[in-house]
Design a protein around this motif. Structure first.
Motif, short mmCIF file in Angstrom:
data_model
loop_
_atom_site.label_atom_id
_atom_site.label_comp_id
_atom_site.label_asym_id
_atom_site.label_seq_id
_atom_site.Cartn_x
_atom_site.Cartn_y
_atom_site.Cartn_z
N GLY A 241 0.82 -1.22 0.00
CA GLY A 241 0.00 0.00 0.00
C GLY A 241 0.84 1.26 0.00
O GLY A 241 0.51 2.25 -0.66
N ARG A 242 1.95 1.25 0.73
CA ARG A 242 2.83 2.42 0.76
C ARG A 242 3.54 2.60 -0.59
O ARG A 242 3.72 3.72 -1.05
CB ARG A 242 3.85 2.28 1.90
CG ARG A 242 3.20 2.28 3.28
CD ARG A 242 4.21 2.36 4.40
NE ARG A 242 5.01 1.15 4.56
CZ ARG A 242 4.61 0.06 5.22
NH1 ARG A 242 3.39 0.03 5.76
NH2 ARG A 242 5.40 -0.99 5.35
N ARG A 243 3.94 1.50 -1.20
CA ARG A 243 4.62 1.57 -2.49
C ARG A 243 3.69 2.09 -3.58
O ARG A 243 4.06 2.97 -4.36
CB ARG A 243 5.19 0.20 -2.86
CG ARG A 243 6.34 -0.26 -1.97
CD ARG A 243 6.74 -1.70 -2.27
NE ARG A 243 7.05 -1.88 -3.67
CZ ARG A 243 6.66 -2.92 -4.41
NH1 ARG A 243 5.92 -3.88 -3.86
NH2 ARG A 243 6.99 -3.01 -5.68
N TYR A 244 2.48 1.54 -3.62
CA TYR A 244 1.54 2.02 -4.63
C TYR A 244 1.10 3.44 -4.31
O TYR A 244 0.93 4.27 -5.22
CB TYR A 244 0.33 1.09 -4.71
CG TYR A 244 -0.67 1.50 -5.77
CD1 TYR A 244 -0.44 1.21 -7.11
CD2 TYR A 244 -1.83 2.21 -5.44
CE1 TYR A 244 -1.34 1.60 -8.09
CE2 TYR A 244 -2.73 2.60 -6.41
CZ TYR A 244 -2.49 2.29 -7.74
OH TYR A 244 -3.39 2.69 -8.71
N HIS B 180 -0.61 1.51 6.66
CA HIS B 180 0.02 0.87 7.81
C HIS B 180 -1.07 0.24 8.69
O HIS B 180 -2.20 0.77 8.76
CB HIS B 180 0.81 1.90 8.62
CG HIS B 180 1.72 1.31 9.64
ND1 HIS B 180 1.30 0.94 10.90
CD2 HIS B 180 3.05 1.02 9.58
CE1 HIS B 180 2.32 0.46 11.58
NE2 HIS B 180 3.39 0.49 10.81
N PRO B 181 -0.78 -0.87 9.36
CA PRO B 181 -1.81 -1.48 10.22
C PRO B 181 -2.38 -0.52 11.25
O PRO B 181 -3.59 -0.53 11.51
CB PRO B 181 -1.06 -2.63 10.89
CG PRO B 181 0.01 -3.01 9.92
CD PRO B 181 0.43 -1.72 9.27
N GLY C 92 -11.15 1.13 11.50
CA GLY C 92 -11.94 -0.06 11.69
C GLY C 92 -11.46 -1.31 10.97
O GLY C 92 -12.15 -2.33 10.97
N PHE C 93 -10.27 -1.27 10.34
CA PHE C 93 -9.73 -2.44 9.65
C PHE C 93 -8.70 -3.13 10.53
O PHE C 93 -7.91 -2.47 11.21
CB PHE C 93 -9.09 -2.03 8.32
CG PHE C 93 -10.07 -1.52 7.30
CD1 PHE C 93 -10.72 -2.38 6.45
CD2 PHE C 93 -10.32 -0.15 7.19
CE1 PHE C 93 -11.62 -1.91 5.50
CE2 PHE C 93 -11.21 0.33 6.25
CZ PHE C 93 -11.87 -0.55 5.41
N PRO C 94 -8.64 -4.46 10.50
CA PRO C 94 -7.64 -5.16 11.32
C PRO C 94 -6.22 -4.96 10.83
O PRO C 94 -5.26 -5.13 11.58
CB PRO C 94 -8.06 -6.63 11.21
CG PRO C 94 -8.85 -6.71 9.94
CD PRO C 94 -9.54 -5.39 9.81
N SER C 95 -6.05 -4.60 9.56
CA SER C 95 -4.73 -4.32 8.99
C SER C 95 -4.93 -3.45 7.76
O SER C 95 -6.07 -3.25 7.31
CB SER C 95 -4.01 -5.62 8.62
OG SER C 95 -2.69 -5.33 8.16
N ASN C 96 -3.83 -2.93 7.23
CA ASN C 96 -3.96 -2.13 6.02
C ASN C 96 -4.35 -3.02 4.83
O ASN C 96 -4.10 -4.23 4.83
CB ASN C 96 -2.67 -1.36 5.72
CG ASN C 96 -1.42 -2.21 5.73
OD1 ASN C 96 -1.26 -3.08 6.58
ND2 ASN C 96 -0.52 -1.95 4.80
N PRO D 9 0.15 -8.01 5.18
CA PRO D 9 0.55 -8.86 4.05
C PRO D 9 -0.44 -9.99 3.87
O PRO D 9 -1.20 -10.32 4.78
CB PRO D 9 1.92 -9.37 4.48
CG PRO D 9 1.85 -9.39 5.98
CD PRO D 9 0.99 -8.21 6.36
N GLY D 10 -0.41 -10.61 2.69
CA GLY D 10 -1.35 -11.69 2.45
C GLY D 10 -1.04 -12.41 1.15
O GLY D 10 -0.17 -12.00 0.38
N THR D 11 -1.77 -13.48 0.93
CA THR D 11 -1.62 -14.27 -0.29
C THR D 11 -2.99 -14.46 -0.93
O THR D 11 -3.96 -14.81 -0.24
CB THR D 11 -0.99 -15.64 0.01
OG1 THR D 11 0.28 -15.45 0.64
CG2 THR D 11 -0.79 -16.44 -1.27
N VAL D 12 -3.07 -14.20 -2.22
CA VAL D 12 -4.32 -14.37 -2.96
C VAL D 12 -4.02 -15.17 -4.22
O VAL D 12 -2.85 -15.41 -4.55
CB VAL D 12 -4.96 -13.01 -3.33
CG1 VAL D 12 -5.39 -12.25 -2.08
CG2 VAL D 12 -3.99 -12.15 -4.15
#
Length: 296
Positions: free
Chosen positions: A195-198, A211-212, A219-223, A259-262
């Protein structure tokens, strides 16, 4: 009565506009004159930039973060970069019927009439249109038109959702109603700094993406990943199969937490159209569904 047109000789700075976008969400401050947004119809206002040129370094940075290979034409999502600051300027105008923070980017449609060369100079015009009901609130479109020598070569419609009372059935079917993501085959591992890079490339530094800690404040658990990054990365994966002229519709479903995997999947072909989508790995939760339709 004709619309009021505001012309910018350069892209508005997005950082002050981001700060301005936050003010209406603050207690007390958000209700002050000059900050409180008017309720009503879409503003009769057009924001435009003329003589827009492409910075090769910026284009290279965009290609890198979104996954596009070098090419003699602009990525189909790249003109959105020239429009984003105008979008933000329009949404932070108090004549816009909704405060920007809390709006959800629900859908996005891009029509590339023909490829655009990085050497071409173009004009960009942005307006709000089609304020309409949604079962859980209201929708409004941001419409963008890119012209070269008076010829429309690229168009975008961004549907924004505002949650609230008094909604109703949508008056027309959504472009991707009933379309599901095809079977997924390619795994994408996304770093926490995406998110920071984009955001550094696009100017979209909405705190929910950065940032988280800043995301948790909303209200989001992470960015979460930017929707337009996800759309761009999908088109980068399809780039070799795209015709010169096409419309690409996407609907943003569940957010992608970082971070995550899709997993990405596609089906169909350039002539009949390509359906694509992004789903989760732990659970097959759809994050995005899209369709490319050739113009001819």
């Amino acid at each position: 009565m004709s619309a009021t047109t505001r012309t910018f000789d350069r892209a508005p700075s997005t950082l002050p506009l981001m700060l301005k976008a936050v003010l209406p969400a603050l207690p007390v401050v958000g209700g002050l004159p000059g900050i409180r947004h008017q309720r009503g119809n879409e503003p009769d206002l057009v924001l435009e930039r003329r003589g827009v040129t492409t910075d090769p370094a910026h284009l290279g940075a965009y290609r890198e973060v979104c996954g596009f290979e070098p090419s003699t034409t602009l990525p189909a999502t790249y003109p959105h970069m020239a429009a984003f600051a105008l979008h933000l300027a329009l949404m932070t105008d108090t004549a816009f019927p909704f405060a920007p923070m809390g709006l959800v980017h629900l859908r996005n449609t891009i029509t590339q009439v023909r490829p655009i060369s990085p050497d071409e100079t173009f004009d960009v015009a942005v307006r709000a249109a089609d304020l309409r009901p949604h079962p859980k609130g209201q929708l409004i479109d941001l419409r963008t038109d890119v012209t070269i020598d008076g010829e429309s070569v690229w168009r975008e419609s961004t549907a924004l959702f505002s949650r609230g009372k008094g909604g109703g059935p949508e008056q027309a079917a959504a472009p991707l109603e009933g379309v599901d993501p095809p079977p997924a085959a390619v795994q994408w591992k996304l770093n926490g700094d995406l998110g920071r890079r984009y955001g550094a490339v696009s100017g979209d530094r909405n705190p929910i993406h950065l940032h988280p800690l800043t995301a948790k404040a909303f209200g989001f658990p992470s960015n979460i990943a930017h929707g337009m990054w996800t759309k761009a990365h999908c088109l980068a994966a399809l780039d070799a199969r795209l015709p010169d002229g096409f419309t690409v519709d996407v609907e943003f479903k569940k957010p992608i937490f970082l971070p995550g995997t899709v997993v990405f999947g596609q089906a169909g072909g350039p002539k009949a159209g390509i359906t694509f989508g992004v789903v989760g790995t732990k659970k097959p939760v759809p994050h995005l569904v899209g369709r490319v339709t050739p113009l001819t």
